[in-house]
Design a protein around this motif. Structure first.
Motif, PDB file in Angstrom:
ATOM      1  N   TYR A  87       0.853  -1.179   0.000  1.00  0.00           N
ATOM      2  CA  TYR A  87       0.000   0.000   0.000  1.00  0.00           C
ATOM      3  C   TYR A  87       0.899   1.243   0.000  1.00  0.00           C
ATOM      4  O   TYR A  87       1.945   1.252   0.657  1.00  0.00           O
ATOM      5  CB  TYR A  87      -0.855   0.083   1.268  1.00  0.00           C
ATOM      6  N   ILE A  88       0.466   2.277  -0.715  1.00  0.00           N
ATOM      7  CA  ILE A  88       1.014   3.615  -0.503  1.00  0.00           C
ATOM      8  C   ILE A  88      -0.119   4.499  -0.044  1.00  0.00           C
ATOM      9  O   ILE A  88      -1.088   4.718  -0.778  1.00  0.00           O
ATOM     10  CB  ILE A  88       1.671   4.200  -1.767  1.00  0.00           C
ATOM     11  N   LEU A  89      -0.035   4.962   1.195  1.00  0.00           N
ATOM     12  CA  LEU A  89      -1.020   5.883   1.730  1.00  0.00           C
ATOM     13  C   LEU A  89      -0.585   7.283   1.305  1.00  0.00           C
ATOM     14  O   LEU A  89       0.471   7.774   1.735  1.00  0.00           O
ATOM     15  CB  LEU A  89      -1.074   5.780   3.256  1.00  0.00           C
ATOM     16  N   LEU A  90      -1.364   7.894   0.436  1.00  0.00           N
ATOM     17  CA  LEU A  90      -0.997   9.188  -0.138  1.00  0.00           C
ATOM     18  C   LEU A  90      -2.099  10.193   0.156  1.00  0.00           C
ATOM     19  O   LEU A  90      -3.225  10.040  -0.312  1.00  0.00           O
ATOM     20  CB  LEU A  90      -0.793   9.059  -1.650  1.00  0.00           C
ATOM     21  N   SER A  91      -1.767  11.230   0.923  1.00  0.00           N
ATOM     22  CA  SER A  91      -2.758  12.258   1.211  1.00  0.00           C
ATOM     23  C   SER A  91      -3.121  13.015  -0.059  1.00  0.00           C
ATOM     24  O   SER A  91      -2.302  13.170  -0.966  1.00  0.00           O
ATOM     25  CB  SER A  91      -2.225  13.234   2.267  1.00  0.00           C
ATOM     26  N   ALA A  92      -4.353  13.496  -0.098  1.00  0.00           N
ATOM     27  CA  ALA A  92      -4.867  14.124  -1.322  1.00  0.00           C
ATOM     28  C   ALA A  92      -4.106  15.383  -1.709  1.00  0.00           C
ATOM     29  O   ALA A  92      -4.083  15.759  -2.887  1.00  0.00           O
ATOM     30  CB  ALA A  92      -6.352  14.448  -1.148  1.00  0.00           C
ATOM     31  N   ASP A  93      -3.464  16.047  -0.749  1.00  0.00           N
ATOM     32  CA  ASP A  93      -2.774  17.308  -1.037  1.00  0.00           C
ATOM     33  C   ASP A  93      -1.285  17.108  -1.330  1.00  0.00           C
ATOM     34  O   ASP A  93      -0.461  17.974  -1.026  1.00  0.00           O
ATOM     35  CB  ASP A  93      -2.967  18.311   0.105  1.00  0.00           C
ATOM     36  N   PHE A  94      -0.950  15.987  -1.960  1.00  0.00           N
ATOM     37  CA  PHE A  94       0.421  15.697  -2.370  1.00  0.00           C
ATOM     38  C   PHE A  94       0.549  15.765  -3.882  1.00  0.00           C
ATOM     39  O   PHE A  94      -0.301  15.240  -4.614  1.00  0.00           O
ATOM     40  CB  PHE A  94       0.850  14.302  -1.912  1.00  0.00           C
ATOM     41  N   GLU A  95       1.622  16.387  -4.324  1.00  0.00           N
ATOM     42  CA  GLU A  95       1.994  16.389  -5.732  1.00  0.00           C
ATOM     43  C   GLU A  95       3.172  15.441  -5.916  1.00  0.00           C
ATOM     44  O   GLU A  95       4.215  15.603  -5.271  1.00  0.00           O
ATOM     45  CB  GLU A  95       2.399  17.792  -6.177  1.00  0.00           C
ATOM     46  N   VAL A  96       3.014  14.445  -6.775  1.00  0.00           N
ATOM     47  CA  VAL A  96       4.123  13.539  -7.054  1.00  0.00           C
ATOM     48  C   VAL A  96       4.979  14.131  -8.168  1.00  0.00           C
ATOM     49  O   VAL A  96       4.647  15.164  -8.756  1.00  0.00           O
ATOM     50  CB  VAL A  96       3.616  12.130  -7.426  1.00  0.00           C
ATOM     51  N   THR A  97       6.092  13.487  -8.459  1.00  0.00           N
ATOM     52  CA  THR A  97       6.982  13.922  -9.531  1.00  0.00           C
ATOM     53  C   THR A  97       7.203  12.757 -10.490  1.00  0.00           C
ATOM     54  O   THR A  97       6.912  11.598 -10.168  1.00  0.00           O
ATOM     55  CB  THR A  97       8.329  14.393  -8.965  1.00  0.00           C
ATOM     56  N   HIS A  98       7.720  13.053 -11.663  1.00  0.00           N
ATOM     57  CA  HIS A  98       8.031  11.993 -12.612  1.00  0.00           C
ATOM     58  C   HIS A  98       9.071  11.053 -11.999  1.00  0.00           C
ATOM     59  O   HIS A  98      10.103  11.491 -11.497  1.00  0.00           O
ATOM     60  CB  HIS A  98       8.563  12.585 -13.916  1.00  0.00           C
ATOM     61  N   GLY A  99       8.760   9.774 -12.021  1.00  0.00           N
ATOM     62  CA  GLY A  99       9.691   8.775 -11.494  1.00  0.00           C
ATOM     63  C   GLY A  99       9.703   8.647  -9.989  1.00  0.00           C
ATOM     64  O   GLY A  99      10.619   8.040  -9.421  1.00  0.00           O
ATOM     65  N   TRP A 100       8.669   9.128  -9.324  1.00  0.00           N
ATOM     66  CA  TRP A 100       8.649   9.089  -7.858  1.00  0.00           C
ATOM     67  C   TRP A 100       8.495   7.684  -7.296  1.00  0.00           C
ATOM     68  O   TRP A 100       9.019   7.385  -6.218  1.00  0.00           O
ATOM     69  CB  TRP A 100       7.505   9.960  -7.320  1.00  0.00           C
ATOM     70  N   PHE A 101       7.812   6.817  -8.041  1.00  0.00           N
ATOM     71  CA  PHE A 101       7.447   5.510  -7.477  1.00  0.00           C
ATOM     72  C   PHE A 101       8.531   4.435  -7.568  1.00  0.00           C
ATOM     73  O   PHE A 101       8.771   3.723  -6.574  1.00  0.00           O
ATOM     74  CB  PHE A 101       6.150   5.015  -8.137  1.00  0.00           C
ATOM     75  N   PRO A 102       9.210   4.239  -8.705  1.00  0.00           N
ATOM     76  CA  PRO A 102      10.146   3.113  -8.810  1.00  0.00           C
ATOM     77  C   PRO A 102      11.202   3.026  -7.707  1.00  0.00           C
ATOM     78  O   PRO A 102      11.491   1.912  -7.233  1.00  0.00           O
ATOM     79  CB  PRO A 102      10.769   3.308 -10.199  1.00  0.00           C
ATOM     80  N   PRO A 103      11.807   4.133  -7.238  1.00  0.00           N
ATOM     81  CA  PRO A 103      12.794   3.983  -6.164  1.00  0.00           C
ATOM     82  C   PRO A 103      12.206   3.426  -4.865  1.00  0.00           C
ATOM     83  O   PRO A 103      12.875   2.669  -4.150  1.00  0.00           O
ATOM     84  CB  PRO A 103      13.316   5.414  -5.959  1.00  0.00           C
ATOM     85  N   LEU A 104      10.964   3.783  -4.568  1.00  0.00           N
ATOM     86  CA  LEU A 104      10.321   3.272  -3.361  1.00  0.00           C
ATOM     87  C   LEU A 104      10.094   1.765  -3.465  1.00  0.00           C
ATOM     88  O   LEU A 104      10.424   1.001  -2.550  1.00  0.00           O
ATOM     89  CB  LEU A 104       8.992   3.984  -3.120  1.00  0.00           C
TER      90      LEU A 104
END
Length: 351
Positions: A87-104
Motif C-alpha cells: 500500500y502507498i497511503l498518499l494524502s490528497a494534497d500531495f503532488e508527485v513527480t516523474h519517477g517518484w514511485f520506482p525507487p520506493l
C-alpha cells in the motif's frame, strides 16, 4: 473487495477533496504505468468529490466510507477492502513527480526486512524547502519527542541535496507512506483512536518492535501542501500533539524505560504549560491540560492496546532513536539543523 492489476495500491483518502484531485491526480494517474493502481477512498464527503473522480478519472478505482471518523479510521476502513502486496497511503494534497514511485518499490523489493518507507517530502508552496510533516525522514529522541531530518521544531531547511541518501529512520510520514500490506494488517494497521496525528509513528513503532526496518528513500521526491487535515498551529493540532505523544509511549515503550519516562514527560509537559501561562496563552495551556486529562481518562484502553502490542514484540529495532534530548539541543544549545546534531543515521541496507 478491490483487487489490483499491479502489486501496489496507491490509496488516496479524500474528504471534499475535488480541488486537490483536479491539481494532483493527473500526474499520479500518468505515472501509474510505472507499476501501481490508483484508488480514491472517499471519506464520507459532503460534496461531489466522488462523482468528480469517477467522471474525470475513469481508470481510478473508488470506494466510499459511509461515516467520517477521522484520517486514521478512514484508512483503517479502506485498506480492509483492498488486496495488494504494497500500500502507498498518499494524502490528497500531495503532488508527485516523474519517477517518484520506482525507487520506493525497488527499496522494498530489495530488502525483505524493510516494512515501510517514505520519499523526500518538500513544501509545495516554497519548493526549495523541506515540508514540516516528514521532510527527510522521522526520528525520536530519548524522551519520546519527534523531529525530522530537515525540520527540527520551528526550523525548516532548504533542500541542497544534502539528504539524497537512503537511510533507516524511526518513522515514515503518513502523508506518503509505503508499507507491506501483510505486515500492515499483521500488526493491526493504523490505530483509529488516534484520529489524525502520529498514527503513522505508532504503526512504525509497532513494526520496529517486531524487528522490521523503516526507511527513507532520498531518490524519490514529492511535494506536500500541508495542513489540510489539521491546520498547523491550530488548537486541534496542539491537543493531538500532546495527547497522542503520551499515548505512543504508553502503547509502545519498553516497561523498564516507561516507568521513569512517563512521569518525566508529565513534568516536561507541565513546564511547557507553565511557559504558555506566563506568556498569557491561557487557552493553549488549557489545551495541554485537556490533552493530559483525556489520556489519563482512557488509560485502561491504552494499556489494553499495550498488552496486545506486546504479543508482537520480537527483537526491538531502535535505529532512529536519538540518544540525547532534542529539546535541550535545539532550545539551549541552539542546534537548529540536523547536521548540527553530529549524528549520522545508518544507511538503508540489509543487516
Amino acid at each position: 473487495m478491490i483487487s489490483c492489476q499491479h502489486d501496489t495500491a496507491v490509496v488516496i483518502l479524500s474528504y471534499n477533496g475535488a480541488k486537490w484531485h483536479e491539481l494532483f491526480l493527473p500526474l499520479i494517474v500518468a505515472e501509474a504505468h510505472t507499476g501501481y493502481d490508483v484508488i480514491v477512498a472517499d471519506n464520507a464527503s459532503t460534496d461531489d468529490t466522488l462523482q468528480y473522480v469517477q467522471t474525470n478519472f475513469p481508470t481510478v478505482k473508488t470506494l466510499r466510507i459511509e461515516v467520517n471518523h477521522g484520517f486514521a479510521n478512514g484508512y483503517y476502513e479502506a485498506l480492509k477492502q483492498i488486496e495488494a502486496k504494497y500500500y502507498i497511503l498518499l494524502s490528497a494534497d500531495f503532488e508527485v513527480t516523474h519517477g517518484w514511485f520506482p525507487p520506493l518499490r525497488a527499496a522494498m523489493e530489495a530488502q525483505p526486512m524493510l516494512a515501510a518507507c517514505q520519499p523526500k517530502i518538500r513544501y509545495y508552496r516554497e519548493r526549495d524547502k523541506f515540508e514540516y510533516a516528514g521532510a527527510g525522514g522521522g526520528f525520536m529522541d530519548k524522551y519520546g519527542y519527534l523531529f525530522c531530518r530537515g525540520r527540527i521544531f520551528f526550523d525548516i531547511e532548504k533542500d541542497h541535496n544534502q539528504y539524497d541518501d537512503d537511510i533507516e529512520v524511526f518513522w515514515a510520514s503518513g502523508g506518503c507512506f509505503m508499507v507491506r500490506a501483510d505486515l500492515y494488517h499483521k500488526v493491526g494497521g493504523l490505530d483509529n483512536e488516534l484520529y489524525a496525528h502520529m498514527e503513522e509513528v505508532d504503526l512504525c513503532w509497532r513494526l520496529k518492535n517486531a524487528g522490521y526496518k523503516i526507511g527513507y528513500v532520498g531518490s524519490s521526491t514529492v511535494y506536500h501542501v500541508g495542513g489540510s487535515v489539521i491546520s498547523y498551529g491550530s488548537p486541534q493540532k496542539l491537543y493531538y500533539n500532546f495527547r497522542n505523544n503520551l499515548i505512543l509511549l504508553l502503547k509502545n515503550e519498553k516497561s523498564s524505560k516507561l516507568v521513569w519516562l512517563f512521569p518525566m514527560r508529565l513534568v516536561l509537559d507541565g513546564v511547557a504549560g507553565l511557559r504558555l501561562l506566563l506568556k498569557g496563552d491561557i487557552k493553549e495551556m488549557l489545551i495541554i491540560v485537556k490533552a493530559h486529562f483525556h489520556c489519563y481518562r482512557d488509560i485502561g484502553k491504552w494499556l489494553g492496546r499495550r498488552r496486545e502490542n506486546k504479543k508482537l514484540i520480537t527483537t526491538r529495532n531502535e535505529e532512529g532513536i536519538y540518544r540525547r534530548s532534542i529539546v535541550w539541543d535545539y532550545f539551549l544549545l541552539r542546534r537548529k539543523l540536523f547536521t548540527d546534531l553530529g549524528w549520522k543515521p545508518r544507511a538503508l541496507r540489509d543487516k
